[in-house]
Design a protein around this motif. Structure first.
Motif, PDB file in Angstrom:
ATOM      1  N   PRO A   1       0.898  -0.746   0.290  1.00 41.06           N
ATOM      2  CA  PRO A   1      -0.472   0.283  -0.166  1.00 41.06           C
ATOM      3  C   PRO A   1       1.062   1.393   0.160  1.00 41.06           C
ATOM      4  CG  PRO A   1      -0.684  -1.279   1.403  1.00 41.06           C
ATOM      5  CD  PRO A   1       0.296  -2.023   0.933  1.00 41.06           C
ATOM      6  N   GLY A   2       2.419   1.181   0.191  1.00 34.52           N
ATOM      7  CA  GLY A   2       3.042   2.363   0.027  1.00 34.52           C
ATOM      8  C   GLY A   2       3.413   2.834  -1.144  1.00 34.52           C
ATOM      9  N   VAL A   3       3.434   2.012  -2.187  1.00 30.87           N
ATOM     10  CA  VAL A   3       4.080   2.420  -3.421  1.00 30.87           C
ATOM     11  C   VAL A   3       3.004   2.712  -3.570  1.00 30.87           C
ATOM     12  CG1 VAL A   3       5.218   1.243  -4.878  1.00 30.87           C
ATOM     13  CG2 VAL A   3       5.501  -0.067  -2.457  1.00 30.87           C
ATOM     14  N   ARG A   4       3.409   4.327  -4.740  1.00 32.85           N
ATOM     15  CA  ARG A   4       3.054   5.179  -5.767  1.00 32.85           C
ATOM     16  C   ARG A   4       3.394   4.016  -7.315  1.00 32.85           C
ATOM     17  NH1 ARG A   4       2.769   8.591  -9.000  1.00 32.85           N
ATOM     18  NH2 ARG A   4       5.778   8.944  -9.204  1.00 32.85           N
ATOM     19  N   ALA A   5       4.163   3.441  -7.127  1.00 33.40           N
ATOM     20  CA  ALA A   5       3.988   2.932  -8.901  1.00 33.40           C
ATOM     21  C   ALA A   5       5.864   2.751  -8.675  1.00 33.40           C
ATOM     22  CB  ALA A   5       4.960   4.404  -9.842  1.00 33.40           C
ATOM     23  N   GLY A   6       5.340   1.196  -9.007  1.00 35.44           N
ATOM     24  CA  GLY A   6       6.703   0.713  -9.920  1.00 35.44           C
ATOM     25  C   GLY A   6       6.525  -1.002  -9.665  1.00 35.44           C
ATOM     26  N   LEU A   7       7.332  -1.850  -9.449  1.00 37.40           N
ATOM     27  CA  LEU A   7       6.562  -3.236 -10.300  1.00 37.40           C
ATOM     28  C   LEU A   7       7.180  -4.107  -9.226  1.00 37.40           C
ATOM     29  CD1 LEU A   7       9.472  -3.384 -13.227  1.00 37.40           C
ATOM     30  CD2 LEU A   7       6.654  -2.811 -13.758  1.00 37.40           C
ATOM     31  N   LEU A   8       6.290  -5.413  -9.312  1.00 33.93           N
ATOM     32  CA  LEU A   8       6.927  -6.479  -8.115  1.00 33.93           C
ATOM     33  C   LEU A   8       7.562  -7.496  -9.482  1.00 33.93           C
ATOM     34  CD1 LEU A   8       6.072  -8.530  -5.857  1.00 33.93           C
ATOM     35  CD2 LEU A   8       3.326  -9.250  -6.991  1.00 33.93           C
ATOM     36  N   HIS A   9       8.362  -7.797  -8.631  1.00 32.24           N
ATOM     37  CA  HIS A   9       9.153  -9.791  -9.401  1.00 32.24           C
ATOM     38  C   HIS A   9       8.345 -10.724  -8.488  1.00 32.24           C
ATOM     39  CE1 HIS A   9      12.025 -11.593 -10.423  1.00 32.24           C
ATOM     40  NE2 HIS A   9      11.433 -12.357 -12.485  1.00 32.24           N
ATOM     41  N   VAL A  10       7.940 -11.961  -8.753  1.00 36.45           N
ATOM     42  CA  VAL A  10       7.441 -13.200  -8.618  1.00 36.45           C
ATOM     43  C   VAL A  10       8.436 -14.254  -9.229  1.00 36.45           C
ATOM     44  CG1 VAL A  10       5.937 -14.020  -7.280  1.00 36.45           C
ATOM     45  CG2 VAL A  10       5.167 -11.809  -8.038  1.00 36.45           C
ATOM     46  N   PHE A  11       9.214 -14.626  -8.289  1.00 40.66           N
ATOM     47  CA  PHE A  11      10.122 -15.491  -8.647  1.00 40.66           C
ATOM     48  C   PHE A  11      10.045 -17.032  -7.526  1.00 40.66           C
ATOM     49  CE2 PHE A  11      13.538 -17.668  -8.822  1.00 40.66           C
ATOM     50  CZ  PHE A  11      14.329 -18.234 -10.253  1.00 40.66           C
ATOM     51  N   LEU A  12       9.544 -17.591  -8.887  1.00 46.85           N
ATOM     52  CA  LEU A  12       9.527 -19.805  -7.861  1.00 46.85           C
ATOM     53  C   LEU A  12      10.868 -19.895  -7.787  1.00 46.85           C
ATOM     54  CD1 LEU A  12       6.922 -21.361  -6.501  1.00 46.85           C
ATOM     55  CD2 LEU A  12       6.328 -22.011  -8.690  1.00 46.85           C
TER      56      LEU A  12
ATOM     57  N   VAL B   1       8.798 -29.909 -18.069  1.00 41.52           N
ATOM     58  CA  VAL B   1       8.797 -29.299 -19.756  1.00 41.52           C
ATOM     59  C   VAL B   1       7.960 -28.263 -19.694  1.00 41.52           C
ATOM     60  CG1 VAL B   1       7.494 -29.909 -21.837  1.00 41.52           C
ATOM     61  CG2 VAL B   1       8.990 -31.281 -20.606  1.00 41.52           C
ATOM     62  N   LYS B   2       6.505 -28.586 -18.652  1.00 39.73           N
ATOM     63  CA  LYS B   2       5.426 -27.416 -18.572  1.00 39.73           C
ATOM     64  C   LYS B   2       5.945 -25.919 -17.623  1.00 39.73           C
ATOM     65  CE  LYS B   2       2.298 -31.562 -18.042  1.00 39.73           C
ATOM     66  NZ  LYS B   2       1.595 -32.368 -16.542  1.00 39.73           N
ATOM     67  N   THR B   3       7.366 -26.026 -16.721  1.00 35.29           N
ATOM     68  CA  THR B   3       7.945 -25.221 -16.051  1.00 35.29           C
ATOM     69  C   THR B   3       8.577 -23.814 -17.266  1.00 35.29           C
ATOM     70  OG1 THR B   3       7.658 -25.715 -14.237  1.00 35.29           O
ATOM     71  CG2 THR B   3       9.076 -24.516 -14.736  1.00 35.29           C
ATOM     72  N   SER B   4       9.298 -25.085 -18.044  1.00 35.79           N
ATOM     73  CA  SER B   4       9.659 -24.375 -19.068  1.00 35.79           C
ATOM     74  C   SER B   4       8.822 -23.351 -19.860  1.00 35.79           C
ATOM     75  CB  SER B   4      10.840 -25.177 -19.819  1.00 35.79           C
ATOM     76  OG  SER B   4      11.422 -25.605 -19.530  1.00 35.79           O
ATOM     77  N   LEU B   5       7.501 -23.939 -20.148  1.00 36.28           N
ATOM     78  CA  LEU B   5       6.973 -23.257 -21.536  1.00 36.28           C
ATOM     79  C   LEU B   5       5.354 -21.816 -20.055  1.00 36.28           C
ATOM     80  CD1 LEU B   5       4.774 -26.443 -22.937  1.00 36.28           C
ATOM     81  CD2 LEU B   5       6.142 -25.215 -23.809  1.00 36.28           C
ATOM     82  N   LEU B   6       5.465 -22.281 -19.101  1.00 43.13           N
ATOM     83  CA  LEU B   6       4.781 -21.069 -18.284  1.00 43.13           C
ATOM     84  C   LEU B   6       5.836 -20.510 -17.971  1.00 43.13           C
ATOM     85  CD1 LEU B   6       1.875 -22.986 -16.815  1.00 43.13           C
ATOM     86  CD2 LEU B   6       2.338 -21.490 -18.834  1.00 43.13           C
ATOM     87  N   GLY B   7       7.362 -21.193 -17.078  1.00 39.98           N
ATOM     88  CA  GLY B   7       7.943 -19.783 -16.594  1.00 39.98           C
ATOM     89  C   GLY B   7       8.134 -20.005 -15.207  1.00 39.98           C
ATOM     90  N   CYS B   8       9.062 -19.474 -14.583  1.00 40.12           N
ATOM     91  CA  CYS B   8       9.226 -18.735 -13.033  1.00 40.12           C
ATOM     92  C   CYS B   8       9.559 -18.021 -12.106  1.00 40.12           C
ATOM     93  CB  CYS B   8      10.273 -19.652 -12.694  1.00 40.12           C
ATOM     94  SG  CYS B   8      12.393 -19.378 -13.066  1.00 40.12           S
ATOM     95  N   GLY B   9       9.059 -16.727 -13.249  1.00 37.62           N
ATOM     96  CA  GLY B   9       8.739 -15.508 -12.649  1.00 37.62           C
ATOM     97  C   GLY B   9       7.527 -14.531 -13.097  1.00 37.62           C
TER      98      GLY B   9
ATOM     99  N   HIS C   1      11.697 -22.684  -8.593  1.00 40.18           N
ATOM    100  CA  HIS C   1      11.271 -24.359  -8.506  1.00 40.18           C
ATOM    101  C   HIS C   1      11.871 -24.813  -9.636  1.00 40.18           C
ATOM    102  CE1 HIS C   1      10.200 -25.309  -4.101  1.00 40.18           C
ATOM    103  NE2 HIS C   1      10.549 -23.940  -3.985  1.00 40.18           N
ATOM    104  N   THR C   2      11.827 -26.308 -10.284  1.00 37.65           N
ATOM    105  CA  THR C   2      12.097 -26.687 -11.309  1.00 37.65           C
ATOM    106  C   THR C   2      10.412 -27.452 -12.075  1.00 37.65           C
ATOM    107  OG1 THR C   2      12.984 -28.556 -11.534  1.00 37.65           O
ATOM    108  CG2 THR C   2      14.642 -26.131 -11.235  1.00 37.65           C
ATOM    109  N   SER C   3       9.446 -27.323 -11.193  1.00 38.71           N
ATOM    110  CA  SER C   3       8.830 -28.493 -11.399  1.00 38.71           C
ATOM    111  C   SER C   3       7.107 -27.707 -10.892  1.00 38.71           C
ATOM    112  CB  SER C   3       8.878 -29.731 -10.675  1.00 38.71           C
ATOM    113  OG  SER C   3       8.803 -29.264  -8.981  1.00 38.71           O
ATOM    114  N   ALA C   4       6.984 -26.129 -11.173  1.00 42.76           N
ATOM    115  CA  ALA C   4       6.187 -25.702 -10.800  1.00 42.76           C
ATOM    116  C   ALA C   4       6.252 -24.644 -11.723  1.00 42.76           C
ATOM    117  CB  ALA C   4       5.598 -25.749  -9.640  1.00 42.76           C
ATOM    118  N   SER C   5       5.379 -23.762 -11.703  1.00 42.21           N
ATOM    119  CA  SER C   5       5.735 -22.360 -12.701  1.00 42.21           C
ATOM    120  C   SER C   5       4.337 -21.570 -12.159  1.00 42.21           C
ATOM    121  CB  SER C   5       5.799 -22.714 -14.116  1.00 42.21           C
ATOM    122  OG  SER C   5       4.297 -23.686 -14.320  1.00 42.21           O
ATOM    123  N   LEU C   6       4.539 -20.384 -12.901  1.00 47.14           N
ATOM    124  CA  LEU C   6       3.498 -18.952 -12.344  1.00 47.14           C
ATOM    125  C   LEU C   6       2.887 -18.484 -13.458  1.00 47.14           C
ATOM    126  CD1 LEU C   6       6.318 -17.286 -10.165  1.00 47.14           C
ATOM    127  CD2 LEU C   6       3.439 -18.258  -8.892  1.00 47.14           C
ATOM    128  N   THR C   7       1.990 -18.341 -13.856  1.00 48.28           N
ATOM    129  CA  THR C   7       1.281 -17.049 -14.787  1.00 48.28           C
ATOM    130  C   THR C   7       0.455 -16.488 -14.273  1.00 48.28           C
ATOM    131  OG1 THR C   7       0.446 -17.545 -16.621  1.00 48.28           O
ATOM    132  CG2 THR C   7      -0.709 -19.764 -15.179  1.00 48.28           C
TER     133      THR C   7
END
Length: 125
Positions: free
Chosen positions: A16-27, A76-84, A29-35
């Motif tokens: 809530p204290g961030v006026r403008a910026g970016l959030l980076h989410v990094f998982l 393979v699925k993690t490579s397709l979707l990515g971890c970040g 693991h090599t067998s789960a991903s983010l999307t």
């Protein structure tokens, strides 16, 4: 497919204290991903999971098989979707679209806990 938008927001009390910026989410693991995808209709989750299973089936003749039949398809699925992911922040909130949510896609049948690193860059209010 686990909708984790709420968990990410809860884990970031400074958001809530961030006026403008970016959030980076990094998982970390090599067998789960983010999307990021639709979060309104739960059938989307089921269809995404079924589609990934069709693209990377367990029955494929993988060479890497020492960790079980679900391991290499998970890679393979993690490579397709990515971890970040990178998500914009504005006025103290994630600037996701109306129907967008962050998903942790678990690709193993029996996974242990998953860890994500959350990093915020931005200008404070």
């Amino acid at each position: 497919m686990h909708l984790v938008t709420g968990e990410i927001i809860t884990a970031m009390p400074e958001l809530p204290g961030v006026r403008a910026g970016l959030l980076h989410v990094f998982l970390q693991h090599t067998s789960a991903s983010l999307t990021i995808n639709e979060n309104a209709d739960p059938e989307v989750r089921a269809d995404l999971s079924a589609s990934l299973d069709a693209i990377a089936p367990e029955e494929f003749p993988y060479r890497h098989s020492s960790e079980g039949p679900d391991d290499m398809p998970a890679h393979v699925k993690t490579s397709l979707l990515g971890c970040g992911l990178v998500i914009p922040i504005g006025a103290g909130r994630l600037l996701l679209g109306t129907w967008q949510g962050v998903y942790l896609a678990e690709h193993r049948d029996r996974a242990e806990g998953r860890t994500a690193v959350l990093t915020v860059w931005g200008e404070l209010r």
